[in-house]
Design an enzyme around this catalytic site. Structure first.
Site, PDB file in Angstrom:
ATOM      1  N   GLU A 208      42.173 -46.949  20.282  1.00  0.00           N
ATOM      2  CA  GLU A 208      41.272 -48.067  20.567  1.00  0.00           C
ATOM      3  C   GLU A 208      41.321 -48.550  22.014  1.00  0.00           C
ATOM      4  O   GLU A 208      41.697 -49.690  22.296  1.00  0.00           O
ATOM      5  CB  GLU A 208      41.532 -49.212  19.585  1.00  0.00           C
ATOM      6  CG  GLU A 208      41.211 -48.825  18.154  1.00  0.00           C
ATOM      7  CD  GLU A 208      41.054 -49.996  17.196  1.00  0.00           C
ATOM      8  OE1 GLU A 208      41.344 -51.142  17.589  1.00  0.00           O
ATOM      9  OE2 GLU A 208      40.646 -49.746  16.046  1.00  0.00           O
ATOM     10  N   GLU A 473      14.062 -30.409 -20.891  1.00  0.00           N
ATOM     11  CA  GLU A 473      13.468 -29.177 -20.367  1.00  0.00           C
ATOM     12  C   GLU A 473      12.007 -29.377 -19.985  1.00  0.00           C
ATOM     13  O   GLU A 473      11.364 -28.455 -19.477  1.00  0.00           O
ATOM     14  CB  GLU A 473      13.619 -28.046 -21.384  1.00  0.00           C
ATOM     15  CG  GLU A 473      15.076 -27.644 -21.585  1.00  0.00           C
ATOM     16  CD  GLU A 473      15.224 -26.345 -22.342  1.00  0.00           C
ATOM     17  OE1 GLU A 473      14.185 -25.787 -22.761  1.00  0.00           O
ATOM     18  OE2 GLU A 473      16.370 -25.880 -22.501  1.00  0.00           O
TER      19      GLU A 473
END
Length: 556
Positions: A208, A473
């Site tokens: 950082e 289906e």
């Protein structure tokens, strides 16, 4: 002996997989980079870093928790939870100041009046007290090696103290405690000390970088100096470079690229937390979209195939209050998990420890609790097993470009559970393992269409509001089976359904009844649909294209 039923290509893939599986427990081979991926130098196969941070950069100069548990227990707990790597933090002063280099662990703990913590170390790890600080680090790294855990040595600070404040003197080159010459000296010493330590696979140069001195030009000069120093002392390790603005900005790289000759050893890192962002009060989809876009623009771009200098990105810090009491953290988590899964990044959770020996910035300074840690306060149990379970799927590679080039299919990842959409027994649809054969789908998220189960004629359908999703289906029906991404964050999957009032409504997949997946009216897909307290995150699903099918077929 070769089976007559095994094709030569499959046999080669199987051999490569077996080599990977044999090598994986020891993680003893050097790593290098290939484009955006980290790979095993010996096999060329991908190695995904799924790490946790272990703090060791504070004033005591010792990795935390060794007053609570034997180091071997900590190491094996890390491994048992699915982490294959530790980002182990340290300070430069531990290597360059006589107050540390001439002191034993016992002497430093006595100087800080840490009598109770020292007593705990004597009980759990008595061999550490009479060691110097670097020798104690060696001991910890060796225990991690025994547990099959890789190590990234992370220079967190120069002066041992909590990180990070803009004006703490540790932020950027030339700050009060951040002498560049001393920093490079410390990096070289650390690289040399661990030169013959196989499980030390990477070194991160600095955590950082920040403050008023920060400039891209200074960053480029100093970071390349530090990287060259580490590589000269230990050419086997990856060298990880952090960005500016608390490791949230690498946007200067296209105009100021790193020009080091060992490109195959360079990795970049980034941090992403919830801090300063209205996750709780903002529109969830918009906040996630905006923050993901910000991170991609400032940091994530380094992995892009459109980038001529594409390199791996290591998300070296992300995390939350693991008590699940912070709404800002909780909402951010679902967004970042979706991003980590989609991009399949290497990462390190902040953090492991449930408490600290000594934190001078807090009251009480001794034994301060860390609620971001996966251990509880006294390290006697895992603080939040549900949180850890949500990381399981992203601990595994989602893409494996050098083992399984195809075929491609989709998984549908649910960050709120950490699971994936799976077709169940009969016609049910539920949340389950992302590794399952029945969690492989054919779906193009860029167009409206069915979500079909790979290798079958079935697809997902809605039965209506509040009812379970089912497999059918009849996949060409104009409604019920044609799905689109319907929110600004591209995280909700909806289909149009004709309501009792004759009007069409959007129904979204919903995981709020986990493990069952239902369909409910889509939440927050527009501002007008998102009044206070509505939270769409149980409806967040990320469609991810993957190529892991061949890998898992071979494992079967």
């Amino acid at each position: 002996m070769t089976s007559a039923g095994v094709a030569p290509t499959a046999l080669r893939l199987l051999t490569a997989l077996l080599l990977l599986l044999v090598a994986a427990p020891s993680h003893s081979l050097p790593l290098l980079t290939r484009g955006r991926w980290i790979v095993d130098e010996a096999t060329g196969l991908r190695v995904k870093l799924a790490c946790v941070n272990w703090v060791g950069h504070l004033e005591p100069g010792l990795p935390e928790g060794l007053n609570r548990l034997p180091v071997a227990t900590v190491a094996h707990t890390i491994s048992s939870l699915g982490f294959n790597c530790v980002r182990l933090t340290y300070s430069i002063h531990m290597l360059t100041r006589t107050s540390y280099t001439n002191a034993t662990v016992a002497q430093t703990f006595a100087r800080l009046n840490l009598t109770e913590a020292a007593s705990g170390i004597e009980h759990n790890n008595p061999e550490l007290l009479d060691l110097g600080h670097v020798a104690a680090y060696h001991h910890v790294v060796a225990a991690l090696s025994e547990a099959g855990v890789m190590v990234i040595l992370d220079n967190h600070v120069s002066k041992p103290k909590w990180c990070c404040a803009v004006d703490d003197g540790n932020g950027f080159f030339g700050d009060r405690y951040f002498n560049p010459n001393t920093w490079v000296e410390g990096l070289g010493l650390m690289a040399t000390y661990f030169n013959n330590t196989p499980n030390v696979v990477a070194m991160s140069l600095r955590n950082e970088l920040r403050g008023n001195r920060s400039t891209p030009i200074s960053w480029s000069r100093h970071m390349q100096w530090g990287a060259a120093t580490v590589h000269k002392a230990n050419p086997k390790v990856l060298v990880i470079l952090s960005g500016l603005q608390f490791d949230t900005d690498l946007s200067f790289l296209p105009v100021l690229p790193v020009t080091l000759p060992f490109k195959e050893k360079i990795v970049y890192e980034g941090h992403w937390y919830s801090f300063g962002v209205p996750w709780r009060t903002g529109l969830p989809n918009d906040v996630c979209k905006n923050e993901t876009g910000r991170f991609k623009s400032n940091v994530g771009f380094v992995t892009s195939s459109a980038n001529a200098t594409a390199a791996p990105l290591f998300m070296s810090e992300f995390g939350i209050d693991q008590r699940y009491v912070n709404d800002n953290d909780n909402r951010y988590l679902n967004c970042i998990l979706a991003y980590l899964a989609e991009e399949d990044l290497d990462w390190a959770l902040w953090t492991m420890g449930g408490s600290y020996y000594y934190r001078s910035d807090k009251q009480p300074v001794k034994d301060f609790e860390e609620t971001y840690g996966f251990f509880n306060h006294d390290w006697s149990r895992i603080r939040n097993p549900d949180f850890i379970s949500r990381l399981k799927e992203i601990q595994q590679p989602i893409q494996d470009p050098y083992l399984a080039p195809g075929p491609y299919y989709q998984i549908i990842y649910h960050p709120a559970s950490g699971l994936c959409v799976e077709s169940g027994i009969g016609n049910t649809v539920h949340l389950g393992s992302c590794q399952s054969v029945r969690s492989r789908w054919n779906y193009d998220a860029s167009v409206k269409g069915p979500i079909g189960l790979m290798g079958s004629s079935s697809c997902i359908s809605t039965q209506g509001n509040g009812l379970p999703a089912i497999m059918t289906e009849n996949c060409s029906a104009p409604n019920n089976t044609l799905w689109s991404t319907v929110s600004s964050a591209q995280l909700q999957l909806g289909t149009r359904v004709l309501g009792k009032d004759g009007k069409e409504k959007w129904m979204c997949l919903d995981g709020s009844k986990s493990p069952l997946i239902s369909t409910n009216e889509c939440i927050c897909i527009t501002d007008s649909h998102c009044y206070p307290k509505l939270n769409p995150e149980k409806q967040w699903f990320k469609v991810i294209t993957t190529n892991k099918q061949l890998l898992h077929q071979l494992q079967l």
